[in-house]
Design a protein around this motif. Structure first.
Motif, PDB file in Angstrom:
ATOM      1  N   LEU A  99       0.890  -1.041  -0.199  1.00 46.39           N
ATOM      2  CA  LEU A  99      -0.066   0.130   0.094  1.00 46.39           C
ATOM      3  C   LEU A  99       0.984   1.260  -0.043  1.00 46.39           C
ATOM      4  CD1 LEU A  99      -2.763  -0.952   2.500  1.00 46.39           C
ATOM      5  CD2 LEU A  99      -3.072  -0.644   0.211  1.00 46.39           C
ATOM      6  N   SER A 100       0.479   2.211  -0.506  1.00 42.65           N
ATOM      7  CA  SER A 100       1.023   3.610  -0.599  1.00 42.65           C
ATOM      8  C   SER A 100       1.369   4.066   1.132  1.00 42.65           C
ATOM      9  CB  SER A 100       0.099   4.803  -0.949  1.00 42.65           C
ATOM     10  OG  SER A 100      -0.001   4.358  -2.407  1.00 42.65           O
ATOM     11  N   PRO A 101       2.327   4.609   1.136  1.00 38.57           N
ATOM     12  CA  PRO A 101       2.417   5.049   2.722  1.00 38.57           C
ATOM     13  C   PRO A 101       1.445   6.116   3.137  1.00 38.57           C
ATOM     14  CG  PRO A 101       4.433   5.409   1.300  1.00 38.57           C
ATOM     15  CD  PRO A 101       3.327   5.308   0.229  1.00 38.57           C
ATOM     16  N   ILE A 102       1.134   6.071   4.601  1.00 44.71           N
ATOM     17  CA  ILE A 102       0.126   6.796   5.081  1.00 44.71           C
ATOM     18  C   ILE A 102       0.900   6.925   6.510  1.00 44.71           C
ATOM     19  CG2 ILE A 102      -1.305   5.026   5.702  1.00 44.71           C
ATOM     20  CD1 ILE A 102      -3.652   6.876   5.558  1.00 44.71           C
ATOM     21  N   SER A 146      -1.886   6.800  -3.413  1.00 46.80           N
ATOM     22  CA  SER A 146      -3.155   6.417  -3.951  1.00 46.80           C
ATOM     23  C   SER A 146      -4.306   6.702  -2.926  1.00 46.80           C
ATOM     24  CB  SER A 146      -3.197   5.113  -4.670  1.00 46.80           C
ATOM     25  OG  SER A 146      -2.258   5.063  -5.726  1.00 46.80           O
ATOM     26  N   TRP A 147      -3.924   7.249  -1.940  1.00 47.16           N
ATOM     27  CA  TRP A 147      -4.796   7.352  -0.885  1.00 47.16           C
ATOM     28  C   TRP A 147      -5.796   8.701  -1.616  1.00 47.16           C
ATOM     29  CZ3 TRP A 147      -5.966   4.406   3.080  1.00 47.16           C
ATOM     30  CH2 TRP A 147      -5.216   3.587   3.451  1.00 47.16           C
ATOM     31  N   ASP A 148      -7.137   8.494  -1.287  1.00 43.37           N
ATOM     32  CA  ASP A 148      -7.934   9.537  -1.526  1.00 43.37           C
ATOM     33  C   ASP A 148      -8.623  10.227  -0.291  1.00 43.37           C
ATOM     34  OD1 ASP A 148      -7.655   9.241  -4.334  1.00 43.37           O
ATOM     35  OD2 ASP A 148      -9.026   7.428  -4.219  1.00 43.37           O
ATOM     36  N   PRO A 149      -8.495  11.368  -0.030  1.00 43.18           N
ATOM     37  CA  PRO A 149      -9.326  12.014   1.209  1.00 43.18           C
ATOM     38  C   PRO A 149     -10.814  11.900   0.958  1.00 43.18           C
ATOM     39  CG  PRO A 149      -8.436  13.815  -0.285  1.00 43.18           C
ATOM     40  CD  PRO A 149      -7.884  12.281  -0.750  1.00 43.18           C
ATOM     41  N   VAL A 150     -11.417  11.477   1.951  1.00 41.05           N
ATOM     42  CA  VAL A 150     -12.983  11.465   1.803  1.00 41.05           C
ATOM     43  C   VAL A 150     -13.632  12.430   3.011  1.00 41.05           C
ATOM     44  CG1 VAL A 150     -14.825   9.937   2.321  1.00 41.05           C
ATOM     45  CG2 VAL A 150     -12.812   8.926   1.602  1.00 41.05           C
ATOM     46  N   VAL A 151     -13.233  12.488   4.086  1.00 36.79           N
ATOM     47  CA  VAL A 151     -13.598  13.578   4.912  1.00 36.79           C
ATOM     48  C   VAL A 151     -12.405  14.430   5.529  1.00 36.79           C
ATOM     49  CG1 VAL A 151     -14.784  13.991   7.188  1.00 36.79           C
ATOM     50  CG2 VAL A 151     -15.592  11.911   5.764  1.00 36.79           C
ATOM     51  N   ASN A 152     -12.530  15.819   5.399  1.00 40.13           N
ATOM     52  CA  ASN A 152     -11.758  16.812   5.897  1.00 40.13           C
ATOM     53  C   ASN A 152     -12.467  17.556   7.058  1.00 40.13           C
ATOM     54  OD1 ASN A 152      -9.888  15.849   3.965  1.00 40.13           O
ATOM     55  ND2 ASN A 152     -10.446  17.567   2.670  1.00 40.13           N
ATOM     56  N   CYS A 161      -7.273  15.910   6.641  1.00 38.71           N
ATOM     57  CA  CYS A 161      -7.850  14.664   6.220  1.00 38.71           C
ATOM     58  C   CYS A 161      -8.223  13.907   7.710  1.00 38.71           C
ATOM     59  CB  CYS A 161      -7.112  13.750   5.285  1.00 38.71           C
ATOM     60  SG  CYS A 161      -8.021  12.470   4.917  1.00 38.71           S
ATOM     61  N   LEU A 162      -9.523  13.347   7.713  1.00 36.72           N
ATOM     62  CA  LEU A 162      -9.763  12.660   8.747  1.00 36.72           C
ATOM     63  C   LEU A 162     -10.181  11.100   8.350  1.00 36.72           C
ATOM     64  CD1 LEU A 162     -12.000  15.012  10.939  1.00 36.72           C
ATOM     65  CD2 LEU A 162      -9.596  14.786  11.044  1.00 36.72           C
ATOM     66  N   VAL A 163     -10.810  11.009   7.217  1.00 37.87           N
ATOM     67  CA  VAL A 163     -10.972   9.724   6.483  1.00 37.87           C
ATOM     68  C   VAL A 163     -10.540   9.662   5.218  1.00 37.87           C
ATOM     69  CG1 VAL A 163     -12.951   8.274   5.933  1.00 37.87           C
ATOM     70  CG2 VAL A 163     -13.246   9.717   8.101  1.00 37.87           C
ATOM     71  N   ALA A 164      -9.856   8.543   4.833  1.00 34.10           N
ATOM     72  CA  ALA A 164      -9.244   8.321   3.574  1.00 34.10           C
ATOM     73  C   ALA A 164      -9.260   6.854   3.037  1.00 34.10           C
ATOM     74  CB  ALA A 164      -7.823   8.460   3.784  1.00 34.10           C
ATOM     75  N   ASP A 165      -9.491   6.790   1.626  1.00 37.44           N
ATOM     76  CA  ASP A 165      -9.755   5.570   1.047  1.00 37.44           C
ATOM     77  C   ASP A 165      -8.730   5.231   0.131  1.00 37.44           C
ATOM     78  OD1 ASP A 165     -11.536   3.289   0.170  1.00 37.44           O
ATOM     79  OD2 ASP A 165     -12.112   4.821  -1.535  1.00 37.44           O
ATOM     80  N   HIS A 166      -8.457   3.844   0.132  1.00 39.66           N
ATOM     81  CA  HIS A 166      -7.158   3.466  -0.956  1.00 39.66           C
ATOM     82  C   HIS A 166      -7.725   2.479  -1.753  1.00 39.66           C
ATOM     83  CE1 HIS A 166      -3.557   1.900  -2.734  1.00 39.66           C
ATOM     84  NE2 HIS A 166      -2.728   2.817  -1.773  1.00 39.66           N
ATOM     85  N   PRO A 167      -7.882   2.568  -3.099  1.00 38.14           N
ATOM     86  CA  PRO A 167      -8.286   1.358  -4.049  1.00 38.14           C
ATOM     87  C   PRO A 167      -7.194   0.721  -4.080  1.00 38.14           C
ATOM     88  CG  PRO A 167      -8.015   3.613  -5.198  1.00 38.14           C
ATOM     89  CD  PRO A 167      -8.077   3.885  -3.923  1.00 38.14           C
TER      90      PRO A 167
END
Length: 567
Positions: A99-102, A146-152, A161-167
């Motif tokens: 996975l991409s780093p977070i 590739s992490w996408d911010p969902v909730v900021n 960013c508070l919630v993130a999503d990674h396909p």
């Protein structure tokens, strides 16, 4: 006609959390999705994640790199995973697995935060409010790749960013820095967002609005107009047709809603391919026949209350909807009444302790209307008319059905209508809890709308008059009174505090949630969101109403409610 919703009734869910409270476990189950899902709780044991479709992980559980690699491998072939992050959580093993780093930043202080939708086109937040207040102690996330911010959240004019999503492969990995405060997981916004991140519908396209029809437009200002206005105000729904046997009512619908098609028969409407969902707003005695015809025609159905008069009819309707692969729900719209939401909030907060008595009342002393509402053959009787709402409230608050019911009725004053003048429905649970619903047209002094007793205090709410006053040219003073049940009531919470005595607090109604039923219906049909009003929950209400009607007919005989431990 839209395709029936695919349902994952055999989902395998894994919930890993170290010693969760019952409240948190229930919230995590709700986020995980379907109630049929198998949820495994464990403090230290870590079952093979490749056996599960959904994995929800409280990050307090210690992980080893081998288990993480198995989880990432499962995500790559379709599993959805959600991690509730804690400060200092080590994501390096996920990075090593591909996975991409977070990483996590410092936790923000506990308080009210305005959670913002990062991308309104993201499937998890589509049609969500742009900003929602949450009480939490959030954890900001540092994203790369590739992490996408969902909730900021915006702090000092800067988004965090508070919630993130990674396909990832066929699945997705999500991380939440929200949900750390015990109460924040009960937020509808947060639950919906996280549940959608775990949904098995990958990227929901921008679907066309669902064509909605109204069966039984009714007189001006009635339920037909209400449902039409709701369709206009609800994203994802579009009013396309109205069916009513009366020509003048069809003309009224055409005046109220430009471009709507009108039909005089149900067969004509059922044959319209643009009708995806039909609202049945006819008198109650016709609900079952009309709903069955529409379900068999492949239409989703939202029926007015009461859905039906017997448990057997409820079972037939549910089985027919399931067999046709379409949805069936009931417009129990008063679950969203601002004062009931305030009552529910007090009960769920624990401020009353354990609630053991709940009393509700509606009525007054005036001549009943001469419409179908007052005719027992059409309405089902006084127990079904208002009882469909008030008994529903009772079962929602008590979170179960009573074991036995005893009901009495009075017929002494109004002889031009067939409904009883007064009905009293007493409900008793196996553990001794009790509730009572009274509907009266011969009560010159109204009882409280709500009266709840708990082991820590009492909550009451009294009706208030709602009058519209004006000075009209030529006639001077004019006044018009609204129905007493339409004005939300303030609540008085009286709690006993040891060594001090009783402390009273006045609580206002909750903020209004207009057309919440229709929003849930649209989100269910578009995004497979759970129905807020299921046939199962309404079946329980019908069981009580049916038993109460039988009891009243037998002069207050005690009737066992079917489907309870006493039956």
């Amino acid at each position: 006609m839209s395709a029936p919703i695919a349902r994952s009734t055999a989902m395998r869910c894994l919930l890993l959390s170290s010693h969760p409270t019952a409240e948190r476990a229930a919230a995590l189950r709700a986020i995980a999705g379907h109630p049929e899902a198998t949820v495994v709780e464990s403090g230290t044991a870590r079952p093979d994640p490749r056996r599960f479709d959904v994995v929800v992980l409280d990050s307090s559980v210690p992980l080893d790199s081998g288990w993480v690699e198995d989880l990432v491998a499962a995500v790559e072939v379709g599993t959805r995973a959600l991690i509730f992050a804690e400060a200092g959580f080590d994501f390096r093993s996920f990075e090593h697995a591909g996975l991409s780093p977070i990483s996590t930043a410092a936790a923000l202080p506990e308080g009210e935060w305005m959670a913002k939708v990062a991308n309104p086109d993201h499937p998890a937040t589509r049609r969500a409010p742009a900003e929602t207040a949450l009480w939490d102690r959030p954890l900001a996330l540092m994203l790369t790749g590739s992490w996408d911010p969902v909730v900021n959240v915006n702090v000092a004019l800067r988004d965090h960013c508070l919630v993130a999503d990674h396909p990832f492969g066929e699945g997705r990995m999500a991380v939440s820095g929200l949900g750390r405060h015990p109460g924040s997981l009960h937020s509808v916004f947060l639950q919906t967002t996280l549940r959608r991140l775990l949904s098995f519908r990958p990227d929901v396209p921008n679907e066309r609005p669902l064509g909605m029809a109204i069966v039984g437009y009714g007189p001006y200002g009635g339920m037909g107009l209400y449902h039409g206005m709701a369709a206009e105000a609800t994203q994802g729904l579009e009013l396309v047709a109205v069916c009513d046997s009366q020509p003048e009512r069809r003309k009224a619908a055409e005046r109220d809603f430009a471009g709507v098609r009108t039909y005089g028969t149900l067969n004509e409407l059922a044959s319209d391919p643009d009708v995806d969902v039909a609202v049945v707003a006819t008198p109650p005695s016709s609900h079952v026949t009309i709903s069955l015809d529409l379900l068999r025609a492949g239409k989703h159905v939202a029926c007015e209350k009461p859905l039906c008069f017997t448990v057997a009819e409820a079972d037939l309707l549910e089985a027919t909807a399931t067999g046709a692969g379409v949805s069936l729900t009931v417009n129990q719209n008063r679950r969203w009444d601002p004062d009931f939401l305030a009552v529910k909030r007090v009960v769920e907060s624990g401020s009353l302790g354990q609630v053991f008595n709940f009393e509700t009342f509606v009525g007054g002393f005036e001549h009943p209307c001469r419409a179908w509402h007052s005719d027992a053959a059409v309405s089902g009787g006084a127990i079904y008319d208002w009882g469909s709402h008030y008994v529903d409230w009772t079962l929602q608050l008590m979170q179960s059905s009573p074991s036995v019911v005893r009901a009495t009725g009075q017929k002494r004053v109004w002889h031009d209508v067939t409904n009883l003048d007064q009905v009293r429905v007493h409900m008793l649970w196996d553990d001794g809890r009790e509730a009572e619903f009274v509907h009266s047209d011969v009560a010159a002094v109204r009882r409280p709308k709500f009266y709840l007793q708990g082991t820590a205090g009492t909550l009451s709410g009294h009706y208030r008059p709602l009058r519209f006053e004006r000075l009209a040219p030529g006639t001077g003073y004019e006044a018009e009174a609204a129905h007493h049940a339409e004005a939300p009531v303030d609540l008085v919470l009286s709690r006993y505090e040891p060594s001090y005595g009783l402390v009273e607090t006045v609580l206002p109604p909750a903020p209004p949630q207009r057309f919440a039923f229709h929003r849930n219906l649209a989100d269910h049909l578009h995004f497979d969101e759970p129905l807020a009003v299921t046939v199962r929950s309404v079946r329980s209400v019908v069981a009580v109403l049916e038993a109460a009607t039988e009891s009243a007919g037998k002069r207050g005989a005690t009737i066992v409610v079917p489907g309870t431990s006493s039956s």
